[in-house]
Design an enzyme around this catalytic site. Sequence first.
Site, PDB file in Angstrom:
ATOM      1  N   GLU A   1      34.988  55.713  31.893  1.00 57.34           N
ATOM      2  CA  GLU A   1      35.016  57.061  32.444  1.00 57.34           C
ATOM      3  C   GLU A   1      36.400  57.696  32.368  1.00 57.34           C
ATOM      4  OE1 GLU A   1      33.426  54.507  33.856  1.00 57.34           O
ATOM      5  OE2 GLU A   1      31.346  55.179  33.716  1.00 57.34           O
TER       6      GLU A   1
ATOM      7  N   HIS B   1      24.696  55.354  43.704  1.00 52.10           N
ATOM      8  CA  HIS B   1      24.064  56.243  42.726  1.00 52.10           C
ATOM      9  C   HIS B   1      23.395  57.433  43.403  1.00 52.10           C
ATOM     10  CE1 HIS B   1      24.534  52.732  40.105  1.00 52.10           C
ATOM     11  NE2 HIS B   1      24.232  53.477  39.064  1.00 52.10           N
TER      12      HIS B   1
HETATM   13  C1  LIG Z   1      31.043  52.967  36.228  1.00 49.36           C
HETATM   14  C2  LIG Z   1      29.668  53.024  35.675  1.00 49.36           C
HETATM   15  N1  LIG Z   1      29.454  53.664  34.527  1.00 49.36           N
HETATM   16  C3  LIG Z   1      28.219  53.740  34.010  1.00 49.36           C
HETATM   17  C4  LIG Z   1      27.157  53.169  34.658  1.00 49.36           C
HETATM   18  C5  LIG Z   1      25.742  53.306  34.119  1.00 49.36           C
HETATM   19  N2  LIG Z   1      25.308  52.023  33.551  1.00 49.36           N
HETATM   20  C6  LIG Z   1      24.594  51.129  34.256  1.00 49.36           C
HETATM   21  S1  LIG Z   1      24.311  49.715  33.408  1.00 49.36           S
HETATM   22  C7  LIG Z   1      25.154  50.300  32.065  1.00 49.36           C
HETATM   23  C8  LIG Z   1      25.282  49.462  30.844  1.00 49.36           C
HETATM   24  C9  LIG Z   1      26.078  48.228  31.097  1.00 49.36           C
HETATM   25  O1  LIG Z   1      26.177  47.512  29.921  1.00 49.36           O
HETATM   26  P1  LIG Z   1      26.652  45.995  29.946  1.00 49.36           P
HETATM   27  O2  LIG Z   1      27.919  45.892  30.713  1.00 49.36           O
HETATM   28  O3  LIG Z   1      26.678  45.505  28.555  1.00 49.36           O
HETATM   29  O4  LIG Z   1      25.553  45.250  30.809  1.00 49.36           O
HETATM   30  P2  LIG Z   1      24.006  45.027  30.464  1.00 49.36           P
HETATM   31  O5  LIG Z   1      23.254  46.184  31.038  1.00 49.36           O
HETATM   32  O6  LIG Z   1      23.873  44.922  29.005  1.00 49.36           O
HETATM   33  O7  LIG Z   1      23.630  43.770  31.170  1.00 49.36           O
HETATM   34  C10 LIG Z   1      25.636  51.590  32.292  1.00 49.36           C
HETATM   35  C11 LIG Z   1      26.376  52.396  31.336  1.00 49.36           C
HETATM   36  C12 LIG Z   1      27.423  52.507  35.868  1.00 49.36           C
HETATM   37  N3  LIG Z   1      26.432  51.959  36.582  1.00 49.36           N
HETATM   38  N4  LIG Z   1      28.676  52.422  36.341  1.00 49.36           N
END
Ligand SMILES: Cc1ncc(C[n+]2csc(CCOP(=O)(O)OP(=O)(O)O)c2C)c(N)n1
Lengths: 323, 323, 337, 337
Positions: free
Chosen positions: C72, C141
């Site tokens: 972000e 959220h």
């Molecule tokens: C600070 C923040 N940015 C964006 C999100 C939205 N978000 C939730 S899960 C996710 C993807 C996370 O990817 P990864 O770290 O690879 O974990 P995975 O879901 O693949 O287990 C995102 C962008 C969030 N929850 N928190």
Amino acid sequence: MTAQPTDDVLLDMHRRMVRIRTFEQEAGKLAEDGKIPGALHLYVGQEAVAAGVMTHLSDRDWITSTHRGHGHLIAKGGEFGPMFAELFGRATGYCKGKGGSMHISNMDLGMLGANGIVGAGPPIAVGAAFSCKTQGEGHAAVTFFGDGASNEGSFHEAANMAALYRLPMVFVCENNGYGEYTPQANHQAIVDVADRAPGYGMPGVVVDGMDAVAVYEAAGEALRRARAGEGPTLLECKTYRFFDHVGVRGMGLSYRTDEELAEWQQRDPIALFEARLAELEILDADRAQAVHDETLAAVRAGIEFAEASPLPDPSVLLDDVYA
Amino acid sequence: MTAQPTDDVLLDMHRRMVRIRTFEQEAGKLAEDGKIPGALHLYVGQEAVAAGVMTHLSDRDWITSTHRGHGHLIAKGGEFGPMFAELFGRATGYCKGKGGSMHISNMDLGMLGANGIVGAGPPIAVGAAFSCKTQGEGHAAVTFFGDGASNEGSFHEAANMAALYRLPMVFVCENNGYGEYTPQANHQAIVDVADRAPGYGMPGVVVDGMDAVAVYEAAGEALRRARAGEGPTLLECKTYRFFDHVGVRGMGLSYRTDEELAEWQQRDPIALFEARLAELEILDADRAQAVHDETLAAVRAGIEFAEASPLPDPSVLLDDVYA
Amino acid sequence: MSQAQTAAQANETRELPYVAAINEAVRTVLTEQPNAFVAGEDVAGAGSVFGYYRGLLDEFGDGRVVDTPISEEGIVGLGVGAAATGLRPVIDIMFMDFMGECMDEIANQMAKMRYMFGGSASLPITVLTMSGAGMNMAAQHSQSLEVWLCHLPGLKVVMPSTPYDAKGLIISAARDDNPVFVALNKMSLRLKGPVPEESYEIPIGEANVVREGTNFTIVTYSRMVHESLKAAEELAADGIDVEVIDLRSLQPLDTDTVIASVKKTQRAAVVHEAVRFAGLGGEIAAQIQEHAFDYLDAPVARVGAPFSPVPFSPALEQSYVPNAAKIVAEVRALLGA
Amino acid sequence: MSQAQTAAQANETRELPYVAAINEAVRTVLTEQPNAFVAGEDVAGAGSVFGYYRGLLDEFGDGRVVDTPISEEGIVGLGVGAAATGLRPVIDIMFMDFMGECMDEIANQMAKMRYMFGGSASLPITVLTMSGAGMNMAAQHSQSLEVWLCHLPGLKVVMPSTPYDAKGLIISAARDDNPVFVALNKMSLRLKGPVPEESYEIPIGEANVVREGTNFTIVTYSRMVHESLKAAEELAADGIDVEVIDLRSLQPLDTDTVIASVKKTQRAAVVHEAVRFAGLGGEIAAQIQEHAFDYLDAPVARVGAPFSPVPFSPALEQSYVPNAAKIVAEVRALLGA
Ligand SMILES: Cc1ncc(C[n+]2csc(CCOP(=O)(O)OP(=O)(O)O)c2C)c(N)n1
Ligand SMILES: Cc1ncc(C[n+]2csc(CCOP(=O)(O)OP(=O)(O)O)c2C)c(N)n1
Ligand SMILES: [Mg+2]
Ligand SMILES: [Mg+2]
């Protein structure tokens, strides 16, 4: 290097993996039936990581988790009843219904919470590892995070601090190839997140995250280093989630191919592990099935407990904000 | 690889370095006399970095700077008058007196500001490089930051994004061995910040930051890559600040030894460079002295301009908040 | 109801959901402004987790609809740097709750750069983000943190309550040469309303009187506009004829419209979803009593969320989030009815 | 003046500057609480850029006074994780302006963890940070952003105006099992005042009536307490007998003391250094008119910084920062005097 896992350890890991899989599958069904409010991020496909790491930890070792946290909590000893109760928002949940799936936690089990903020865990785990170091009783902290999370500044700051202070800590990156709907190639210009480790002065290790024994061995060595005061390790586990980012649908998704899913499913961590245990004559098909059946019964009992549990009374709304 | 610098380029670099040194020394004196309000972070000792990089840039290339930003602005073409006026808080300053030393900037020169927030520059430079790429006219962005700043999450996020998008960008780490009063060994477990580059998928290069030609050559190659669409480079320049973190005192500081300072002063970037230019018979001692003298005169004229300039009228207080 | 809106509704009966109005607004921006681009997490391939950028990648290509890493601070920095150097970024921060990850680039860079640089830098940035509770998404959220932004000179902040306003405010934001935050509402994504096909602006800084009334003023914004309108219907039965003002823009704040209404009705409440304590309602109530002290028959009431994080359990979230019933109760209590 | 303070002043004539009182408070905390430690940028070797941890490294060692990298999010995370697992961190965020770098760990982790975990986690964290303008440090080193924190359920926020309060509030903060922010003031570092040598607490949530008065109330905190006292002296000449309330704690807010005073004096102003718009003054003014509506003879006035970033030039900063003269002018304007 850590010794090879004993038979008991192997059976223990198997049980943890089956517990996760069964819980998640049933939770997914409940979500599809509209019984679980809010967002549900399931761990199916990644079980070998949680099991391979957590088998080395006691309740006095700490972990931080992610939005995809049920598997970590189950592997750390979480009980089905209060977990389902939490997912349902019941008063008997681990968080009294105040946290839900994204904040499920249990301090007595050393589980510092699932987290709705991607990348929030590593700095908190630095703090937990700092406590472990200060207390000097040989405990350690493990932080789980995704490939996507490895691009957050918080990961960077935590990795640098952990290496600087030689904290008893392990960074476990569960690289499942996607952050939400964005493939790794579209979020970073590297293939191995472990390549970031030398930039902090810690070892980076890549391991097959579908192979529980490989994870177990690599995590064992990382935790040995941690507890011995040799500092943190970045352990990258290559894995895959069989379901969608949220919910249970696995096939027919626009951002990945069914072929890719099928390839990874060929290497289902539980099937792989059961085949190996059968080969080693540690667990035959019947006994494996018995584990599945017992677990399913326990999951069902957990769901019943949760369904029979009361909703929190609105009078508790403002409790637990302050001590 | 970039060609060796021509004589004209060498003389240009010399002039830039002398301009920085002279400005900073006089600014330091004025600060000691209480004529410059606020905090003053001086660049003396690091001149070869700014000069070696900026000689490759036009006004249409962008830079982001740090709290220690005067040297970058001068090397990018900043004039003494409006710079001193800004340091004094006068209406004729580059920022009309609203920014001061920590926010001194000039958009016409492609200088996106000194910055009071450590690590804030790299993400902004990513945006500037994104503009350059979009505009497709071969311009590039350079972000300067310190060893201390390399531990901010913002650096990490920017580096990953720049490499991912193959942006026309150079990350110049001025590693002067300290973040404020904390030596590098107490803020990171690595020796070369450039070791972080492979973790983003970009080359990392270490160069002697006291040697303007070495910086010039390495920066030339990095900028060639950038402009050719080959993506960013992390260029680490090993350097040293001759003064304290804030203000001018160099000796007798509690957090570093006078011996260490003396050793680095042996390698004063301007003295080193002048010796080399003399050896190459490009600039003899007299002509070098003439550059110093002319520069001092220009600095004094700049101070006079600033001192004669009006303070901003309180009526402008709320101007420039919005378009 | 503003003139433009009345006219629009007369000429135009097409109804779109809020999510489609956002989509159409961003498409309009990208079409009208060759220097505009969208960047954020999952905005391109996925068209945003809320779906409001769907189709834009195909239409405008990956140079103008850009998926970013989960970074972000980097994303907002990208916006700041690109804006200062000639582009017009539309930056997506998926949930408003994630602003904690990028408040430095928002507060210390985006909001202040023009001023610190003596006016020489221009920052035409639009930030789209998602606020609000009600979907059992728990403490991280579901927040409404607009007061953080409203307290920062250099930013503008709007919060549209309808599809019509969402489209017009996004277009206005993107044409503005200042950084403008557009905080959307997740419970409203499927809310339908009239939306003209053509491009139109809603002036930033003009409130909208969405219901005229004679003896009580509710000042509100975002989803609480609808709850306030429901409350107004109910209060009508008590003989309380409520005027409802949809602020639409929180910064700048249309104090004139608010004060004129209160001078007429002599009683007022401010309603928002954000935590009541230190929320924007305090500012508005303070302004009302400053400017209309002698007109007020009763203190200005405030309705907002109680002082706790947003709870997950639906059983608790329901008692947490303000709604029509709570607004009615607060107004009745105020009037001793 | 509180009882404890009166007693202390009677028994104790030792005067210390604010900076030394902070130092003594942190030394007391480290001595009394074996689980306490200090962490932050340049807190150990340098004893902080403001000097308030000088000597602590030598006294307590580098396991308890910890220099960190420049990584605010990491530092606050260290505090959160260490607190949840049994330690009692004292976390230093050098300038309050840098909170933008760590608002996620503050807002989404520190403030909410206890609640999200259903009460099972305890977060005994003290955060020391530096606020305020007046030293020509420009837009990014001069802010007063306390309203960001006050709006976050789960946090406590105090802002001491005197050496006495600084010591007592830091000790109370460190003994509290909740996260407590102690926002210090940089212009006050050399301000001297009586400070008892022994350990003492100032209850968090209790305002201090620092000047009694009969017909006007100024509600204020931090450095503006001193400006308000000066203003009160000047206003006395107009026959306005001002009561000055030093809130000391902003969250929880001692509404009772404020309301009791306003009921007596019937007129009030809230004064703070933070930007006026959406500052805490709005909340306080709104509460006053809510709870003392029938007592008020005039609207509650507010004095705060105007709506711009903090300018660098001393010529501008002087007109920017509130002071006694501006308070006097505001009060006179309010009273039509
Ligand atoms: C600070 C923040 N940015 C964006 C999100 C939205 N978000 C939730 S899960 C996710 C993807 C996370 O990817 P990864 O770290 O690879 O974990 P995975 O879901 O693949 O287990 C995102 C962008 C969030 N929850 N928190
Ligand atoms: C976000 C932030 N954290 C801390 C500071 C305080 N600070 C100013 S300069 C500095 C040291 C920076 O070190 P480095 O990046 O190595 O640059 P150098 O001063 O050595 O040029 C610090 C900690 C700041 N200005 N911003
Ligand atoms: Mg992933
Ligand atoms: Mg440095």
